[in-house]
Design an enzyme around this catalytic site. Structure first.
Site, PDB file in Angstrom:
ATOM      1  CB  ALA A  43      -0.909  -0.002   1.229  1.00  0.00           C
ATOM      2  N   GLY A  57      -0.463  -5.270   0.487  1.00  0.00           N
ATOM      3  CA  GLY A  57      -1.529  -5.179  -0.496  1.00  0.00           C
ATOM      4  C   GLY A  57      -1.146  -5.762  -1.833  1.00  0.00           C
ATOM      5  CD  GLU A  71      -4.165  -7.765   2.008  1.00  0.00           C
ATOM      6  OE1 GLU A  71      -5.002  -8.113   2.860  1.00  0.00           O
ATOM      7  OE2 GLU A  71      -3.768  -6.589   1.880  1.00  0.00           O
ATOM      8  CD  GLU A 112      -0.265  -6.249   5.370  1.00  0.00           C
ATOM      9  OE1 GLU A 112      -0.727  -6.138   4.226  1.00  0.00           O
ATOM     10  OE2 GLU A 112       0.373  -7.260   5.753  1.00  0.00           O
TER      11      GLU A 112
END
Length: 622
Positions: free
Chosen positions: A63, A102, A105, A125
């Site tokens: 992210a 991310g 993911e 994270e």
């Protein structure tokens, strides 16, 4: 503006490329681009399958962390990834370089995953005080089970492509052209080959086949977390375990909602805010503005002048880290004694005899080659020897404008030592916090005339040794941590608490112990917060005074230094961040009250407090 996501159709395959240098972070622009590209590809009758790739060296490193400072913007990560997973045409991810957070993911939401041999996959994270917030805690355990998913998320460490393939996180490792192989697989799947129907991770059951094994892994993780006080006080690992358990107990969409609630709650927490602050602060400290366009460069070979305890420790640390070392002593007998000290240090760190031998082979006495070829020469004589100034002057004359010259002198001012040197711009101070071979912090100091290349060499040495380097002159860590300990001494002197109680409070918060050689007492949780507060106030005030003196360029650098030396917990963000999170007006008021009741020596607020409070500003505005 052009979208950072590029779409073109090649022989029935929609080639979707994330092109957002430097690491293809999943910013709002990237998410919007992915959403639109998938929508267009699915609507195009000529497209039979989709392939998602990253431009450059990385698939996607995660992210855009700065976006976490405010409410999430739609489309949110999970919204985009769910849309990709729901695509009626096969979607294949081609993973090169980093697929982290991310980025992983996103790959997990694709129907098939290929990886290059050098790819690194992970969900880090937790290191930012968060849980994966876009399906990571729900898709991962469905694919690889609870034990492996917990390991990935609780350590935050990336895994290799081969490890990911072995676990079942990726479908294959591609030795050849990753992009071409990804497109070829997508085309084959789209044409009905290799079981071409979309294979959604939400429907995977391999990791859920044995509920008892799954729950046993959850129970072990909780027990291990409880048994480790340093990790038990962190909020994110507990929530990670809860979310992964939810993958077994909850329907997929309910699990996603549970995960997102946990993410949002943690995002707004002080712990996560502190950890995100440290994430950016460490990167800023590694590339300070004073270096300009210069990058910190690790020296390939260092010269160590003096083989006493400090010199031997530096030589051992450098050789153990793979650097070539030239060790200078006054004669052969002293040189052999120094080599024996180095060898004892290397062996005492648990290295195998082979590793010790390899490190010792990287150390040569100056009788062999002198200091020729050294990028950095470090003088290590004791401060009290009285020879330091003359030795540095002779070394400066000998070395000329070649290697960077450094001293381990703990003098608070390098100017006096630099004055007689022929090349003061190539002179720096190196201050290790604690013994060199165990230090986590290296403070690099320089006079006003110190050059960027020389300072960068010091920071490069820190990185090579596996330490956190910061630019600071005079050194700040000892002064700031000393203020905290002075506050603790005052608490004891005033009868506010015992040494054992303060030690317990400090240790529970993650600040180590205020008093060496003193044990811990049982202290109620409510009392711990009160006992650590004076130490935090004193450190923040001392740090502000260091800022006023220009010892460091930014408050964030002080935070990095205090965390690296173990004087403040990482999840606390450092004393300067702590003060800002408490509210600078509140901290200033407490300092003023203590100055009136306890004396001004330790508690008189630094001048920046009044300035920042008056203008409603923070440390970053200085």
């Amino acid at each position: 503006m052009a979208s950072p996501v590029k779409l073109n159709v090649l022989d029935g395959v929609a080639r979707i490329v994330i092109d957002a240098p430097p690491v293809n972070a999943q910013s709002i622009a990237v998410r919007r681009g992915l959403w639109e590209a998938v929508r267009m590809a699915e609507a195009d009758p000529k497209v039979v399958a989709l392939a998602i790739l990253g431009a450059g060296r990385n698939f996607s490193a995660g992210a855009e962390i700065s976006e976490f400072e405010g409410p999430g913007q739609e489309p949110w990560f999970g919204t985009v990834y769910n849309r990709i997973e729901a695509c009626t045409k096969p979607v294949v991810a081609g993973i090169a370089g980093a697929a982290l957070g991310g980025g992983l993911e996103l790959a997990l939401a694709c129907h098939f995953r290929l990886a290059a041999p050098g790819a690194r996959l992970g969900l880090p994270e937790v290191t930012l005080g968060l849980v994966p917030g876009a399906g990571g805690t729900q898709r991962t355990p469905r694919l690889i089970g609870a034990e492996a998913a917990l390991r990935v998320m609780l350590t935050g460490q990336p895994m290799s492509a081969k490890s990911a393939e072995k676990l079942g996180l990726v479908d294959g490792v591609v030795e050849g052209d990753l992009a071409e192989t990804t497109l070829a697989l997508a085309r084959e799947l789209g044409q009905g080959g290799s079981g071409g129907a979309p294979r959604r991770s939400r429907d995977a059951r391999a990791g859920l086949e044995d509920p008892q094994v799954f729950e046993a892994a959850i129970a072990r993780a909780r027990a291990e977390l409880k048994a480790d006080p340093a990790r038990a006080r962190l909020e994110a690992p507990h929530r990670v375990i809860d979310c992964i358990e939810g993958a077994l107990l909850l329907p997929f969409d309910t699990g996603l909602a549970y995960e997102l609630d946990a993410f949002e709650e943690l995002r707004e927490s002080r712990q996560s805010a502190a950890l995100r602050h440290v994430f950016f602060a460490e990167r800023s400290a590694a590339r300070p503005a004073r270096l300009g366009a210069n990058r910190p460069e690790a020296p390939g070979r260092i010269g160590v002048v003096g083989g006493g305890a400090p010199g031997a420790a530096l030589a051992a640390a450098a050789a153990g880290a793979g650097l070539d070392v030239r060790l200078m002593e006054q004669d052969e007998a002293h040189l052999e004694a120094a080599r024996a000290r180095v060898e004892a240090l290397l062996a005492g760190e648990g290295r195998t005899p082979e590793a010790v031998g390899a490190a010792m082979a990287r150390i040569a006495g100056t009788g062999d080659e002198g200091l020729e070829g050294c990028d950095l020469v470090v003088e290590t004589l004791p401060d009290e020897s009285g020879l330091k100034g003359d030795l540095l002057a002779r070394l400066s004359e000998l070395l000329g404008a070649g290697p960077v010259l450094a001293t381990l002198a703990r003098s608070p001012d390098l100017s006096e030592l630099a004055r007689p040197l022929e090349h003061p711009a190539r002179f720096i101070g190196l201050r290790f916090f604690g013994p060199v071979h165990r230090a986590g912090l290296l403070e690099v100091g320089g006079t006003e005339g110190a050059g960027a290349e020389a300072l960068g060499c010091g920071l490069g040495l820190a990185k090579a040794l596996g330490m956190q380097g910061v630019l600071a002159e005079p050194p700040v860590a000892a002064l700031v941590s000393g203020a905290g300990k002075a506050a603790a001494e005052e608490q004891v002197a005033r009868g506010e608490a015992s040494r054992e109680e303060i030690n317990a409070a400090w240790a529970g918060f993650g600040m180590g112990r205020a008093f060496a050689g003193v044990g811990l007492a049982d202290v109620a949780g409510w009392k711990r917060a009160a006992l650590i507060r004076p130490g935090c106030l004193a450190m923040a005030n001392a740090g502000a005074l260091m800022l006023a003196q220009g010892a460091v360029a930014e408050a964030a650098t002080l935070d990095v230094a205090m965390i690296a030396c173990g004087a403040f917990p990482r999840e606390g963000g450092g004393p300067m961040h702590w003060a800002e999170a408490e509210g600078l007006a509140k901290v200033e008021a407490e300092l003023l009250a203590r100055a009136e009741s306890h004396g001004a020596a330790l508690w008189e607020p630094a001048p920046q407090f009044a300035e920042l409070v008056k203008n409603g500003q923070g440390w970053g505005d200085l």
